[in-house]
Scaffold this motif. Structure first.
Motif, PDB file in Angstrom:
ATOM      1  N   MET A   1      43.802  -3.082   9.778  1.00 41.65           N
ATOM      2  CA  MET A   1      42.467  -3.512   9.481  1.00 41.65           C
ATOM      3  C   MET A   1      41.478  -2.860  10.456  1.00 41.65           C
ATOM      4  N   LYS A   2      41.829  -2.823  11.700  1.00 39.68           N
ATOM      5  CA  LYS A   2      40.930  -2.232  12.693  1.00 39.68           C
ATOM      6  C   LYS A   2      40.831  -0.716  12.535  1.00 39.68           C
ATOM      7  N   VAL A   3      41.882  -0.092  12.006  1.00 39.04           N
ATOM      8  CA  VAL A   3      41.849   1.354  11.787  1.00 39.04           C
ATOM      9  C   VAL A   3      40.814   1.670  10.721  1.00 39.04           C
ATOM     10  N   ARG A   4      40.802   0.875   9.673  1.00 43.23           N
ATOM     11  CA  ARG A   4      39.817   1.079   8.609  1.00 43.23           C
ATOM     12  C   ARG A   4      38.404   0.884   9.149  1.00 43.23           C
ATOM     13  N   GLU A   5      38.239  -0.132   9.984  1.00 40.26           N
ATOM     14  CA  GLU A   5      36.930  -0.390  10.580  1.00 40.26           C
ATOM     15  C   GLU A   5      36.499   0.783  11.450  1.00 40.26           C
ATOM     16  N   LEU A   6      37.419   1.356  12.214  1.00 40.85           N
ATOM     17  CA  LEU A   6      37.109   2.523  13.037  1.00 40.85           C
ATOM     18  C   LEU A   6      36.744   3.721  12.168  1.00 40.85           C
ATOM     19  N   ALA A   7      37.472   3.920  11.088  1.00 42.39           N
ATOM     20  CA  ALA A   7      37.171   5.036  10.181  1.00 42.39           C
ATOM     21  C   ALA A   7      35.787   4.881   9.571  1.00 42.39           C
ATOM     22  N   HIS A   8      35.415   3.669   9.191  1.00 45.05           N
ATOM     23  CA  HIS A   8      34.083   3.430   8.636  1.00 45.05           C
ATOM     24  C   HIS A   8      33.008   3.677   9.678  1.00 45.05           C
ATOM     25  N   TYR A   9      33.284   3.328  10.925  1.00 39.46           N
ATOM     26  CA  TYR A   9      32.329   3.557  11.997  1.00 39.46           C
ATOM     27  C   TYR A   9      32.148   5.059  12.247  1.00 39.46           C
ATOM     28  N   LEU A  10      33.254   5.801  12.274  1.00 39.24           N
ATOM     29  CA  LEU A  10      33.188   7.237  12.535  1.00 39.24           C
ATOM     30  C   LEU A  10      32.519   8.011  11.398  1.00 39.24           C
ATOM     31  N   SER A  12      30.131   6.811   9.652  1.00 37.95           N
ATOM     32  CA  SER A  12      28.786   6.215   9.575  1.00 37.95           C
ATOM     33  C   SER A  12      28.607   5.253   8.402  1.00 37.95           C
ATOM     34  N   LYS A  13      29.670   4.714   7.906  1.00 36.19           N
ATOM     35  CA  LYS A  13      29.560   3.693   6.866  1.00 36.19           C
ATOM     36  C   LYS A  13      29.236   2.337   7.477  1.00 36.19           C
ATOM     37  N   LYS A  14      29.583   2.182   8.757  1.00 40.81           N
ATOM     38  CA  LYS A  14      29.265   0.963   9.511  1.00 40.81           C
ATOM     39  C   LYS A  14      28.559   1.362  10.788  1.00 40.81           C
ATOM     40  N   GLU A  15      27.618   0.520  11.189  1.00 40.22           N
ATOM     41  CA  GLU A  15      26.873   0.807  12.416  1.00 40.22           C
ATOM     42  C   GLU A  15      27.447   0.086  13.624  1.00 40.22           C
ATOM     43  N   LYS A  16      28.252  -0.925  13.385  1.00 42.36           N
ATOM     44  CA  LYS A  16      28.769  -1.751  14.464  1.00 42.36           C
ATOM     45  C   LYS A  16      30.292  -1.681  14.481  1.00 42.36           C
ATOM     46  N   LEU A  17      30.856  -1.615  15.683  1.00 42.33           N
ATOM     47  CA  LEU A  17      32.306  -1.568  15.844  1.00 42.33           C
ATOM     48  C   LEU A  17      32.741  -2.753  16.697  1.00 42.33           C
ATOM     49  N   ASP A  18      33.714  -3.496  16.224  1.00 50.69           N
ATOM     50  CA  ASP A  18      34.175  -4.700  16.912  1.00 50.69           C
ATOM     51  C   ASP A  18      35.662  -4.554  17.218  1.00 50.69           C
ATOM     52  N   PHE A  19      36.009  -4.495  18.515  1.00 51.60           N
ATOM     53  CA  PHE A  19      37.406  -4.343  18.912  1.00 51.60           C
ATOM     54  C   PHE A  19      38.047  -5.664  19.328  1.00 51.60           C
TER      55      PHE A  19
END
Length: 90
Positions: A1-10, A12-19
């Motif tokens: 799940m976090k990998v997908r979130e990182l990919a979206h952040y990289l 630019s699909k998401k502006e915020k990254l939460d680890f």
């Protein structure tokens, strides 16, 4: 799940990254009474129910160890069927 979130952040699909690590709750079913039931099952009774001897063998190995283990829902159902069989024979 976090990998997908990182990919979206990289990308630019998401502006915020939460680890922050998410909290997962796992329901354990390896209680002492289940362990004892598994150890008390005879191979003959298990075969009468139409189940594999090998499955019972590995269940007994897991029950003897002190490590936590899991049972699939259908295997736990088999243990309950065995318990019903034994209680009806008494």
């Amino acid at each position: 799940m976090k990998v997908r979130e990182l990919a979206h952040y990289l990308t630019s699909k998401k502006e915020k990254l939460d680890f922050v690590k998410p909290e997962y709750e796992i329901e354990r079913i390896d209680f002492h009474d289940i362990r004892q039931k598994i150890l008390n099952i005879s191979y003959v009774d298990w075969k009468k129910l139409g189940f594999s001897k090998g499955t019972l063998h590995y269940m007994k190995q897991n029950a003897k160890s002190d490590k936590p283990f899991t049972l699939n829902a259908h295997v736990l159902e088999r243990v309950h069927k065995w318990e019903a069989l034994v209680s009806s024979q008494k």
